[in-house]
Design a protein around this motif. Structure first.
Motif, PDB file in Angstrom:
ATOM      1  N   ALA A   1      56.657  16.576 127.493  1.00 48.79           N
ATOM      2  CA  ALA A   1      56.139  17.425 126.417  1.00 48.79           C
ATOM      3  C   ALA A   1      57.119  17.468 125.253  1.00 48.79           C
ATOM      4  O   ALA A   1      56.712  17.458 124.094  1.00 48.79           O
ATOM      5  CB  ALA A   1      55.872  18.832 126.943  1.00 48.79           C
ATOM      6  N   GLN A   2      58.411  17.493 125.546  1.00 48.75           N
ATOM      7  CA  GLN A   2      59.410  17.492 124.478  1.00 48.75           C
ATOM      8  C   GLN A   2      59.374  16.184 123.705  1.00 48.75           C
ATOM      9  O   GLN A   2      59.544  16.165 122.498  1.00 48.75           O
ATOM     10  CB  GLN A   2      60.810  17.741 125.049  1.00 48.75           C
ATOM     11  CG  GLN A   2      61.014  19.135 125.584  1.00 48.75           C
ATOM     12  CD  GLN A   2      60.774  20.193 124.538  1.00 48.75           C
ATOM     13  OE1 GLN A   2      61.160  20.061 123.392  1.00 48.75           O
ATOM     14  NE2 GLN A   2      60.088  21.255 124.928  1.00 48.75           N
TER      15      GLN A   2
ATOM     16  N   LYS B   1      56.537  16.337 121.416  1.00 46.12           N
ATOM     17  CA  LYS B   1      56.873  17.282 120.345  1.00 46.12           C
ATOM     18  C   LYS B   1      57.691  16.557 119.268  1.00 46.12           C
ATOM     19  O   LYS B   1      57.511  16.807 118.081  1.00 46.12           O
ATOM     20  CB  LYS B   1      57.642  18.467 120.927  1.00 46.12           C
ATOM     21  CG  LYS B   1      58.013  19.522 119.939  1.00 46.12           C
ATOM     22  CD  LYS B   1      56.828  20.313 119.503  1.00 46.12           C
ATOM     23  CE  LYS B   1      57.272  21.491 118.651  1.00 46.12           C
ATOM     24  NZ  LYS B   1      56.196  22.034 117.865  1.00 46.12           N
ATOM     25  N   ARG B   2      58.568  15.642 119.675  1.00 41.31           N
ATOM     26  CA  ARG B   2      59.326  14.836 118.703  1.00 41.31           C
ATOM     27  C   ARG B   2      58.394  13.932 117.912  1.00 41.31           C
ATOM     28  O   ARG B   2      58.586  13.719 116.719  1.00 41.31           O
ATOM     29  CB  ARG B   2      60.402  14.011 119.409  1.00 41.31           C
ATOM     30  CG  ARG B   2      61.656  14.796 119.698  1.00 41.31           C
ATOM     31  CD  ARG B   2      62.807  13.895 120.108  1.00 41.31           C
ATOM     32  NE  ARG B   2      62.528  13.089 121.272  1.00 41.31           N
ATOM     33  CZ  ARG B   2      62.702  13.472 122.522  1.00 41.31           C
ATOM     34  NH1 ARG B   2      63.180  14.660 122.774  1.00 41.31           N
ATOM     35  NH2 ARG B   2      62.419  12.668 123.524  1.00 41.31           N
TER      36      ARG B   2
ATOM     37  N   HIS C   1      55.405  14.671 117.114  1.00 38.72           N
ATOM     38  CA  HIS C   1      54.789  15.596 116.161  1.00 38.72           C
ATOM     39  C   HIS C   1      55.677  15.722 114.916  1.00 38.72           C
ATOM     40  O   HIS C   1      55.198  15.607 113.780  1.00 38.72           O
ATOM     41  CB  HIS C   1      54.586  16.951 116.850  1.00 38.72           C
ATOM     42  CG  HIS C   1      54.176  18.053 115.935  1.00 38.72           C
ATOM     43  ND1 HIS C   1      54.969  19.146 115.713  1.00 38.72           N
ATOM     44  CD2 HIS C   1      53.059  18.234 115.186  1.00 38.72           C
ATOM     45  CE1 HIS C   1      54.359  19.959 114.861  1.00 38.72           C
ATOM     46  NE2 HIS C   1      53.193  19.427 114.531  1.00 38.72           N
ATOM     47  N   THR C   2      56.946  15.940 115.131  1.00 39.80           N
ATOM     48  CA  THR C   2      57.882  16.068 114.014  1.00 39.80           C
ATOM     49  C   THR C   2      57.964  14.772 113.209  1.00 39.80           C
ATOM     50  O   THR C   2      57.956  14.800 111.978  1.00 39.80           O
ATOM     51  CB  THR C   2      59.285  16.450 114.543  1.00 39.80           C
ATOM     52  OG1 THR C   2      59.157  17.647 115.314  1.00 39.80           O
ATOM     53  CG2 THR C   2      60.261  16.672 113.413  1.00 39.80           C
TER      54      THR C   2
ATOM     55  N   ALA D   1      49.220  17.381 126.323  1.00 38.52           N
ATOM     56  CA  ALA D   1      49.615  17.871 124.995  1.00 38.52           C
ATOM     57  C   ALA D   1      48.831  17.053 123.984  1.00 38.52           C
ATOM     58  O   ALA D   1      48.483  15.896 124.234  1.00 38.52           O
ATOM     59  CB  ALA D   1      51.107  17.722 124.793  1.00 38.52           C
TER      60      ALA D   1
ATOM     61  N   LEU E   1      48.121  16.074 119.714  1.00 33.71           N
ATOM     62  CA  LEU E   1      48.365  16.100 118.273  1.00 33.71           C
ATOM     63  C   LEU E   1      47.026  15.885 117.596  1.00 33.71           C
ATOM     64  O   LEU E   1      46.312  14.943 117.928  1.00 33.71           O
ATOM     65  CB  LEU E   1      49.319  14.981 117.856  1.00 33.71           C
ATOM     66  CG  LEU E   1      50.788  15.175 118.134  1.00 33.71           C
ATOM     67  CD1 LEU E   1      51.563  13.917 117.758  1.00 33.71           C
ATOM     68  CD2 LEU E   1      51.336  16.350 117.376  1.00 33.71           C
TER      69      LEU E   1
ATOM     70  N   PHE F   1      49.943  20.692 116.811  1.00 40.05           N
ATOM     71  CA  PHE F   1      50.454  20.327 118.132  1.00 40.05           C
ATOM     72  C   PHE F   1      49.939  21.355 119.116  1.00 40.05           C
ATOM     73  O   PHE F   1      50.233  22.541 118.992  1.00 40.05           O
ATOM     74  CB  PHE F   1      51.987  20.305 118.117  1.00 40.05           C
ATOM     75  CG  PHE F   1      52.598  19.930 119.428  1.00 40.05           C
ATOM     76  CD1 PHE F   1      52.510  18.631 119.896  1.00 40.05           C
ATOM     77  CD2 PHE F   1      53.254  20.876 120.200  1.00 40.05           C
ATOM     78  CE1 PHE F   1      53.070  18.273 121.106  1.00 40.05           C
ATOM     79  CE2 PHE F   1      53.817  20.518 121.417  1.00 40.05           C
ATOM     80  CZ  PHE F   1      53.724  19.222 121.858  1.00 40.05           C
TER      81      PHE F   1
ATOM     82  N   THR G   1      49.310  22.419 123.284  1.00 42.65           N
ATOM     83  CA  THR G   1      49.693  22.156 124.670  1.00 42.65           C
ATOM     84  C   THR G   1      48.690  22.834 125.575  1.00 42.65           C
ATOM     85  O   THR G   1      47.921  23.698 125.153  1.00 42.65           O
ATOM     86  CB  THR G   1      51.114  22.694 124.995  1.00 42.65           C
ATOM     87  OG1 THR G   1      51.143  24.098 124.770  1.00 42.65           O
ATOM     88  CG2 THR G   1      52.153  22.009 124.120  1.00 42.65           C
TER      89      THR G   1
END
Length: 168
Positions: A44-45, A48-49, A51-52, A151, A153, A164, A166
């Motif tokens: 998930a992390q 998340k990256r 996403h950024t 997750a 996007l 984003f 989850t």
């Protein structure tokens, strides 16, 4: 009597080894459960990256769109952002990308394949290699990218908004 004491000593020695092995197995089991429960968190992390990165890429593309006079079709020139002047002998083939009236990148075709190509053009990686499932919502005009941890996007093609989501 001495044989009995020797047998008792050996039995206690074997019992000590069995208890030690059971304690080690219990410890390894606990550590294993903690490790495998954290693997989902790491995935998930990682998403998340992404996403950024996607938000940053969209901002860079929009800035490029402004500097090039707001064209409908724009070549993506990543060299202009990293400070490297392109080598005169090596002219990379620039990817052409469709742009909306608001300055947001659009897929060449409004379907799942178009959304996959857009992901590849913006982030430089194919969705299959990242185990990302792509979907296109015709009614909402949204490209959705879903990882193996559910997750998600969501890129709105009209507004350029990226969400984003989850499963939690």
């Amino acid at each position: 009597m001495q044989n009995q004491q020797k047998a008792d000593g050996e039995l206690l020695h074997v019992f000590g080894k069995v208890v030690s092995i059971l304690l080690i197995l219990a410890l390894l089991t606990i550590l294993g459960f903690k490790y495998f429960s954290s693997v989902d968190n790491v995935g998930a992390q990682s998403f998340k990256r992404e996403h950024t990165k996607l938000i940053n890429m969209l901002a860079m593309v929009k800035a490029q769109w402004f500097t090039q006079g707001r064209p409908d079709l724009m070549p993506l020139d990543w060299n202009s952002f990293d400070g490297n002047a392109p080598n005169k002998h090596e002219q990379p083939e620039l990817a052409l990308i469709k742009m909306s009236k608001g300055g947001w990148p659009l897929p060449n075709q409004r379907d799942m394949v178009g959304c996959e190509q857009l992901w590849s053009q913006l982030l430089g990686r194919e969705t299959e290699k990242q185990h990302v499932v792509t979907a296109f919502d015709v009614s909402g005009n949204v490209c959705s990218y879903i990882d193996n941890n559910s997750a998600q996007l969501r890129y709105d093609l009209e507004t350029g908004r990226v969400k984003f989501l989850t499963k939690d």
